[in-house]
Design an enzyme around this catalytic site. Structure first.
Site, PDB file in Angstrom:
ATOM      1  N   ASN A 126       0.851  -1.182   0.000  1.00 35.61           N
ATOM      2  CA  ASN A 126       0.000   0.000   0.000  1.00 35.61           C
ATOM      3  C   ASN A 126       0.887   1.233   0.000  1.00 35.61           C
ATOM      4  O   ASN A 126       1.810   1.343   0.812  1.00 35.61           O
ATOM      5  CB  ASN A 126      -0.911   0.015   1.227  1.00 35.61           C
ATOM      6  CG  ASN A 126      -1.891   1.173   1.203  1.00 35.61           C
ATOM      7  OD1 ASN A 126      -1.517   2.317   1.413  1.00 35.61           O
ATOM      8  ND2 ASN A 126      -3.154   0.867   0.958  1.00 35.61           N
ATOM      9  N   THR A 160      -4.987  -0.455  -2.735  1.00 39.88           N
ATOM     10  CA  THR A 160      -5.464   0.873  -2.360  1.00 39.88           C
ATOM     11  C   THR A 160      -6.657   0.712  -1.435  1.00 39.88           C
ATOM     12  O   THR A 160      -7.550  -0.116  -1.680  1.00 39.88           O
ATOM     13  CB  THR A 160      -5.812   1.736  -3.586  1.00 39.88           C
ATOM     14  OG1 THR A 160      -6.279   3.012  -3.144  1.00 39.88           O
ATOM     15  CG2 THR A 160      -6.856   1.093  -4.478  1.00 39.88           C
ATOM     16  N   GLU A 161      -6.645   1.480  -0.328  1.00 29.29           N
ATOM     17  CA  GLU A 161      -7.598   1.203   0.756  1.00 29.29           C
ATOM     18  C   GLU A 161      -9.049   1.494   0.406  1.00 29.29           C
ATOM     19  O   GLU A 161      -9.958   1.095   1.138  1.00 29.29           O
ATOM     20  CB  GLU A 161      -7.202   1.959   2.033  1.00 29.29           C
ATOM     21  CG  GLU A 161      -7.096   3.449   1.914  1.00 29.29           C
ATOM     22  CD  GLU A 161      -5.661   3.913   1.749  1.00 29.29           C
ATOM     23  OE1 GLU A 161      -5.313   4.957   2.318  1.00 29.29           O
ATOM     24  OE2 GLU A 161      -4.889   3.230   1.052  1.00 29.29           O
ATOM     25  N   ASN A 162      -9.293   2.190  -0.714  1.00 28.76           N
ATOM     26  CA  ASN A 162     -10.680   2.407  -1.099  1.00 28.76           C
ATOM     27  C   ASN A 162     -11.258   1.242  -1.882  1.00 28.76           C
ATOM     28  O   ASN A 162     -12.391   1.314  -2.356  1.00 28.76           O
ATOM     29  CB  ASN A 162     -10.827   3.707  -1.891  1.00 28.76           C
ATOM     30  CG  ASN A 162      -9.947   3.769  -3.118  1.00 28.76           C
ATOM     31  OD1 ASN A 162      -8.755   3.542  -3.038  1.00 28.76           O
ATOM     32  ND2 ASN A 162     -10.541   4.077  -4.250  1.00 28.76           N
TER      33      ASN A 162
END
Length: 453
Positions: free
Chosen positions: A259, A282-284
């Site tokens: 990340n 990606t954290e979304n």
């Protein structure tokens, strides 16, 4: 099979009452129910508690509600990207509460699943944990977060059938699936409504039992704000920053799930080649992030990353919602996180989300990543603009995570935490030991094998 009522935007807006708690999906303007919010902004309904990752961009989505004075309190993870939100918070015009992004998503999931709350290591010991119950679980301090429910949820999906089953596309899931479960009344804005039977049951993400009303509204590029194209993705690139990015890349191994934070870490993505076999997270809500699109297009056709920048999907990529994404992080399924920093101290503590004199409005996913990734690398300038140290004896800025940093890479040096001690292991091009000592406040050892890049 039940039929979910299909209503107009104007009818949907009037389902919200004065003083309601409104859950609103979206990550920036991606997967944002912008048409429902536009309709609500045309009413005089106010005193709302707005819960979402952010309130949208200035004058877009929830940003319109904010400008109209319809919001009395906002709860989310990242409001700093909207100057209106910063001004309203600083001026005391709205109350606000900040939750780490993964904590926010999981709290909403709990609210929708009938769970009273949960314990998480994210934010333990920080100012965001003040006033909350905490306890040691499996030797780790964890903070209790109650579940979140709302009166009304506004969500955005790509397609619905007339039974209310929903499918999402690209990174538009984010908070929407959880919010679809966590309100007394759920209204889904969708690109297209099709007859029952036209959606593959294997590909339905939100089941019709959660949905009360449907609204059909077509997405336009103007609804996507800064994610409408890659024009807003200008990166600050110079020799020193590229040296840091190249050094960080050396720490990544084939098969690693990685990340990348905003700033210097984003430069690492430009250096990764397909043959490196590194999988970007990606954290979304995406694994298998590729480079920015070469045709200049934006989120109308492509997913976006956590910086809200349009990206491409590599072969084998997958999309998922916020709760799954942060489950990957907290569950130690992300091998390496590379983040920026404001301060790192000699105990491995990180501060990277707030500075004195500014409202604490934007933690985003930093706390989750700092405490959840197997290895944490911080890339940052060695000193403040005024010459002050950033590698310090003890952090004076609000802590992001305690005892979390594994490596620090600056334009001058590489430090590693070895057996809980800060150790200088490398000098960057053009740097010397005397300069590093003079600009570093923290105590550190020098590795016998100290090298110069």
């Amino acid at each position: 099979m039940k039929q979910v009522p299909i209503i107009s935007l104007e009818e949907a807006a009037l389902k919200v009452k004065r003083g309601d708690v409104l859950l609103c999906g979206g990550f920036g303007m991606t997967g944002n129910p912008v048409h429902l919010l536009d309709a609500l902004a045309k009413t005089d309904i106010n005193e709302l508690t707005f819960i979402g990752n952010n309130v949208g961009e200035p004058g877009l989505g929830g940003g319109k509600l904010l400008r109209n004075g319809q919001i009395k309190k906002m709860i989310g993870s990242y409001f700093t990207s909207n100057p209106d939100a910063v001004k309203a918070a600083q001026g005391g015009e709205v109350d606000y509460e900040i939750l780490p992004q993964g904590t926010l998503g999981e709290a909403i999931r709990c609210g929708g699943m009938g769970i009273g709350g949960f314990f998480t290591p994210t934010s333990a010991g920080t100012i965001l944990a003040q006033g909350r119950e905490s306890r040691m679980l499996n030797g780790v301090e964890q903070v209790f977060i109650p579940g979140i429910r709302g009166n009304v949820s506004f969500i955005r999906a790509w397609k619905a059938d007339t039974a209310g089953n929903l499918t999402y596309r690209l990174t538009e899931q984010n908070f929407n699936p959880a919010m679809a479960t966590a309100a007394d009344l759920v209204i889904a804005e969708v690109e297209e409504i099709v007859p029952v039977g036209q959606l593959d049951p294997n590909n339905i993400h939100t089941q019709g039992c959660f949905i009360d009303f449907l609204v059909e509204a077509k997405l336009q590029e103007s609804d996507l704000g800064s994610s409408a194209s890659v024009k807003g993705s200008l990166k600050k690139v110079d020799e020193a920053r590229m040296h840091m990015a190249k050094r960080a890349l050396q720490e990544l191994k084939k098969g690693n799930i990685v990340n990348l934070g905003i700033g210097i870490p984003t430069l690492v993505a430009d250096l990764i080649k397909p043959e490196d076999g590194i999988i970007l997270h990606t954290e979304n809500g995406m694994l298998g992030v590729g480079p920015e699109p070469t045709d200049g297009s934006g989120a109308m056709h492509y997913p976006v990353n956590a910086g809200k920048i349009p990206v491409t999907a590599l072969p084998g990529a997958s999309y998922f919602d916020t709760t799954t994404s942060f489950g990957m992080i907290r569950g130690k399924h992300v091998d390496v996180a590379i983040m920026g920093g404001l301060q790192v101290d000699e105990n491995g503590n990180l501060a990277n989300w707030a500075v004195p004199g500014k409202p604490l409005l934007g933690v985003g996913g930093a706390m989750d990543l700092a405490s959840g990734a197997k290895k944490l690398i911080i890339t940052m300038n060695h000193s403040e603009k005024d010459g002050g140290a950033k590698i310090v004896k003890s952090c004076t800025l609000p802590i992001t995570a305690f005892d979390a940093v594994d490596m620090v890479i600056t334009e001058l040096a590489v430090f590693e935490f070895i057996q809980k001690k800060l150790v200088l292991t490398e000098l960057m091009p053009g740097a010397d030991l005397a300069t590093v000592r003079s600009l570093t406040e923290a105590n550190f050892d020098v590795a016998p094998s100290l090298t110069t890049n």
